[in-house]
Design a protein around this motif. Structure first.
Motif, PDB file in Angstrom:
ATOM      1  N   GLU A  96       0.814  -1.203   0.000  1.00  0.00           N
ATOM      2  CA  GLU A  96       0.000   0.000   0.000  1.00  0.00           C
ATOM      3  C   GLU A  96       0.856   1.266   0.000  1.00  0.00           C
ATOM      4  OE1 GLU A  96      -3.072  -0.317  -0.427  1.00  0.00           O
ATOM      5  OE2 GLU A  96      -3.622  -2.280   0.359  1.00  0.00           O
ATOM      6  N   THR A 130      -2.266   4.188  -3.332  1.00  0.00           N
ATOM      7  CA  THR A 130      -3.337   3.184  -3.342  1.00  0.00           C
ATOM      8  C   THR A 130      -4.449   3.504  -2.354  1.00  0.00           C
ATOM      9  OG1 THR A 130      -2.325   1.810  -1.614  1.00  0.00           O
ATOM     10  CG2 THR A 130      -1.657   1.375  -3.894  1.00  0.00           C
ATOM     11  N   MET A 131      -4.134   4.285  -1.320  1.00  0.00           N
ATOM     12  CA  MET A 131      -5.034   4.419  -0.185  1.00  0.00           C
ATOM     13  C   MET A 131      -5.115   5.886   0.256  1.00  0.00           C
ATOM     14  SD  MET A 131      -4.742   2.297   3.416  1.00  0.00           S
ATOM     15  CE  MET A 131      -4.816   0.681   2.663  1.00  0.00           C
ATOM     16  N   GLN A 200     -11.042   8.369  -7.980  1.00  0.00           N
ATOM     17  CA  GLN A 200     -10.063   7.577  -7.239  1.00  0.00           C
ATOM     18  C   GLN A 200     -10.310   6.083  -7.435  1.00  0.00           C
ATOM     19  OE1 GLN A 200     -10.588   9.225  -3.288  1.00  0.00           O
ATOM     20  NE2 GLN A 200      -8.905  10.681  -3.556  1.00  0.00           N
ATOM     21  N   ARG A 201     -11.570   5.691  -7.369  1.00  0.00           N
ATOM     22  CA  ARG A 201     -11.893   4.266  -7.513  1.00  0.00           C
ATOM     23  C   ARG A 201     -11.638   3.758  -8.929  1.00  0.00           C
ATOM     24  NH1 ARG A 201     -17.181   5.314  -3.750  1.00  0.00           N
ATOM     25  NH2 ARG A 201     -16.207   4.748  -1.743  1.00  0.00           N
ATOM     26  N   THR A 206      -8.247   2.668  -3.140  1.00  0.00           N
ATOM     27  CA  THR A 206      -9.232   2.276  -2.124  1.00  0.00           C
ATOM     28  C   THR A 206      -9.286   3.377  -1.067  1.00  0.00           C
ATOM     29  OG1 THR A 206      -7.512   0.996  -1.012  1.00  0.00           O
ATOM     30  CG2 THR A 206      -8.988  -0.202  -2.465  1.00  0.00           C
ATOM     31  N   THR A 262     -18.456   2.552  -0.170  1.00  0.00           N
ATOM     32  CA  THR A 262     -17.396   2.235   0.785  1.00  0.00           C
ATOM     33  C   THR A 262     -16.349   1.348   0.145  1.00  0.00           C
ATOM     34  OG1 THR A 262     -16.883   1.359   2.981  1.00  0.00           O
ATOM     35  CG2 THR A 262     -18.534   0.167   1.699  1.00  0.00           C
ATOM     36  N   ASP A 263     -15.139   1.441   0.663  1.00  0.00           N
ATOM     37  CA  ASP A 263     -14.063   0.510   0.343  1.00  0.00           C
ATOM     38  C   ASP A 263     -13.605  -0.202   1.608  1.00  0.00           C
ATOM     39  OD1 ASP A 263     -13.200   1.108  -2.680  1.00  0.00           O
ATOM     40  OD2 ASP A 263     -13.805   2.966  -1.714  1.00  0.00           O
ATOM     41  N   HIS A 264     -14.438  -0.111   2.662  1.00  0.00           N
ATOM     42  CA  HIS A 264     -14.278  -0.878   3.904  1.00  0.00           C
ATOM     43  C   HIS A 264     -13.124  -0.389   4.770  1.00  0.00           C
ATOM     44  CE1 HIS A 264     -17.103  -3.397   1.798  1.00  0.00           C
ATOM     45  NE2 HIS A 264     -16.213  -3.653   0.851  1.00  0.00           N
TER      46      HIS A 264
END
Length: 704
Positions: A96, A130-131, A200-201, A206, A262-264
């Motif tokens: 990540e 990534t995040m 972003q997605r 994520t 959501t991406d949790h």
């Protein structure tokens, strides 16, 4: 094999290149990796995922075209025909790459619209993020959740407070401050937040969304709820054993999924700068909060992961012993939490806390607190600490950038982003010289020389933590008579090295990022001039020689510094305030927005509470001459009284009262209008001509 995310990468390439050179994108199987080359004017990328493909594009640009997309790079690039290149390959060193800090959304992006966000998301993709933390639109989530609990729109907007302070509300630090939230703000930012998340997605990121911390409107709090304080601002928190705690945790996630998906991944920091418990009788309280957060998140989203900033473990290490941290996390499922080791270049916690006992964690570089614009850093310690973390027995799952403000000091952050991909890390000096050439898209040896000298001066802090609770400069220090700050300690490099860097940047005669760096490097020089003129003034005054000419020379440097930085739109107070003003839709909302924009750079909280004064430490046109200089003019006015026998206390009281009035006036109305932006190179040349010899002579002053 054609990639399903081809259109997303093609879109980024069109925005970066202007769309003329053709791009072919194919998919690779396996771990995050890429291969890229150009032949016959066609760029061919094969990658395991969209973000790896974007990193491949940037790798080709830097190595084959000699141009790096940094903050300030003018886009689209003028590439012409793509040069042929051999196949360049890369493999991610970590799973990540995290990006942003809650505070960034107050200190940098508070008033951004889509144009700024689109450009920033492209920067993220090119650098392999990534995040990303994503807060835009959360005000609408809270509005929906609290509406379902029975609060009115007026009550909710009053609780949310001023839009410039929303990130600190989300962290549970404050509420009902500097508001109310403008009536249309939440709906407009919900639309913007959706657009940000969609982009972003589609690029394979994520996003991390904010979650409940236990902080509630006082009107909803049950009997026995705690009141706690952050920087003099009280908030109300629900006990984790109360049903309302888990209900709100779940309600907010539910509303968020309805509005934003959501991406949790959910960020919550219940004790960001607040000791959780006053006595050992409450020793189990932090663990109860942790269990309630995870329980509430997973009740709404069984796949939820709690993303936790480690800042309390650093900022209040006296409380957060290893035993307390272990107890805090012990009851959580192993996959329930991801920890951000927030200040990895200066105060990493992973070693002290044994790699967080096997929990997943991410090493981050922070550097910039509040938006300090002086370009100072310790690149060597950052690179060394990062490599030490990756070599640990319990290494991080990723790297990240958690700066409180962005678009400052890009070399530090680009260095860390580069280290996220495989390959033998280059010698720091070699990397820095290449960075300078790529930032300006030039092969000039002068660019390499400038960055070599920057690396030997302002970027070589020698393990000195860059932190606003240490002395920064007289410029951004609230004037007093009872102490003389150690201005020598802030000059951790040889003045001739920075002077050489400034002169090399001036010789380059290049627009864009080169002028940004020229202005900020010369500004760093002028900041130290102000410090040492102050020190000389105080030293002379203490022996009874109060020279009005020395006082005038001290203040003259403020004016020259203001003229210099005002040549760059990004370094002007009026640019910042105009960004806030564009979100106003009536007189009340305009007042709130302008108040927030000026308040956070000056008093931060209330004008009679100096605890956070000047935390942002911006060296900006309109702020230097319109605010900082005026405070030091007041200091000079009362200096004779302070030097008289028994006069210091009365002089300080008079000065403090005048400083409060000055700050109140500044927040309400701002400084006089700043003139049109002048020529950056001309202003830099004037500064070097006027102050170069004096700055170089400081080295002799220190030696004696």
């Amino acid at each position: 094999m054609s990639a399903p995310w081809n259109s997303a990468v093609q879109g980024l390439w069109a925005r970066v290149s202007g769309g003329a050179p053709p791009l072919r994108v194919d998919q690779l199987e396996g771990v995050r990796r890429f291969a890229v080359h150009a032949e016959g004017g066609v760029l061919a990328v094969a990658a395991s995922d969209a973000l790896s493909a974007c990193v491949a594009v940037h790798r080709y640009l830097t190595e084959a075209c000699g141009v790096r997309v940094t903050w300030g790079t003018e886009l689209p690039l003028d590439l012409g025909e793509l040069p042929d290149s051999p196949v360049l390959t890369g493999r991610a060193r970590v799973e990540e790459f995290y990006y942003l800090n809650f505070c960034t959304f107050g200190y940098s992006t508070a008033y951004w619209d889509w144009d700024e966000w689109e450009r920033e998301i492209d920067w993220m993709a090119l650098h392999g993020v990534t995040m990303p933390l994503s807060l835009v639109g959360h005000e609408a989530v809270l509005t929906l959740a609290y509406t379902r609990l029975g609060l009115s729109d007026r009550e909710i907007r009053a609780f949310l407070g001023g839009p410039g302070y929303l990130p600190w509300l989300y962290m549970g630090c404050l509420d009902s401050f500097a508001g109310p939230l403008p009536a249309t703000w939440a709906a407009r930012h919900l639309d913007l937040g959706r657009r940000i998340l969609e982009r972003q997605r589609e690029l394979g990121m994520t996003p991390v969304l904010p979650a409940f911390t236990g902080h509630v409107p006082a009107s909803l709090a049950p009997a026995g709820a705690r009141t706690r304080e952050w920087q003099g601002l009280p908030t109300t928190v629900v006990h984790p054993g109360e049903p309302l705690f888990r209900r709100l945790t779940t309600e907010i996630v539910t509303a968020q999924r309805e509005l934003l998906g959501t991406d949790h991944l959910y960020a919550a920091d219940p004790f960001i700068e607040m000791i959780p418990a006053d006595t050992d009788d409450d020793a189990g309280y932090p663990a109860e909060v942790a269990a309630a957060i995870v329980g509430g998140l997973r009740a709404a989203d069984p796949a939820a992961t709690w993303v936790l900033q480690s800042w309390p473990f650093s900022y209040q290490a006296h409380y957060w012993s290893r035993e307390r941290v272990d107890r805090f996390l012990a009851g959580l499922p192993g996959d329930a939490v991801l920890i951000l080791d927030l200040w990895g270049e200066a105060d990493p916690q992973w070693a002290r806390l044994d790699g967080y006992a096997g929990r997943r964690w991410i090493w981050n570089g922070l550097l910039n607190f509040g938006g300090r614009s002086e370009p100072v850093a310790d690149l060597r310690s950052a690179a060394g600490n990062l490599e030490q973390a990756l070599a640990a027995g319990r290494p991080p799952a990723g790297l990240g950038l958690t700066m409180e403000a962005i678009h400052t000091n890009p070399a530090f952050f680009e260095l860390i982003a580069d280290r996220a991909w495989a390959g033998e890390p280059p010698v720091l000096g070699d990397w820095l010289r290449e960075f300078g050439r790529q930032r300006y898209a030039t092969t000039s040896a002068t660019a390499a020389r400038a960055w070599a000298k920057l690396g030997e001066s302002v970027l070589a802090a020698h393990a000195r933590a860059i932190f606003p609770e240490r002395f920064i400069s007289i410029l951004v220090t609230r004037p007093r008579y009872d102490a003389e700050p150690d201005v020598r300690a802030a000059l951790f490099y040889r003045p001739p090295d920075l002077l050489d860097a400034c002169r090399a940047l001036l010789d380059l005669d290049l627009p864009g990022p080169a002028e940004d760096d020229l202005v900020l490097s010369c500004a760093a020089l002028l900041v130290r001039i102000i410090d040492f003129r102050y020190a000389a003034l105080v030293a002379a005054a203490s022996t009874g020689h109060l020279d009005p000419a020395a006082g005038a020379r001290f203040l003259d440097a403020f004016d020259d510094l203001d003229d210099l930085v005002a040549t760059r739109p990004a370094l002007r107070l009026d640019t910042w305030v105009a960004g806030a003003r564009r979100w106003a839709d009536d007189a009340e909302s305009r007042w709130v927005l302008e108040d927030n924009a000026r308040r956070i750079l000056t008093a931060w909280t209330t004008t009679d509470d100096p605890r956070l004064d000047d935390y942002a430490a911006r060296i900006w046109g309109g702020l230097v001459a319109g605010y900082y200089k005026r405070r030091w003019e007041s200091w000079l006015k009362f200096l004779p009284q302070a030097l008289a026998p028994g006069g210091r206390a009365a002089a300080q009281a008079a000065l403090d009262a005048e400083l409060v009035r000055l700050t109140e006036t500044f927040i309400a109305a701002g400084p006089p209008p700043t003139g049109p932006a002048g020529d950056a190179r001309a202003a830099a040349r004037r500064a070097l001509d006027r102050y170069g010899d004096e700055f170089q002579a400081i080295e002799r002053t220190i030696a004696t």
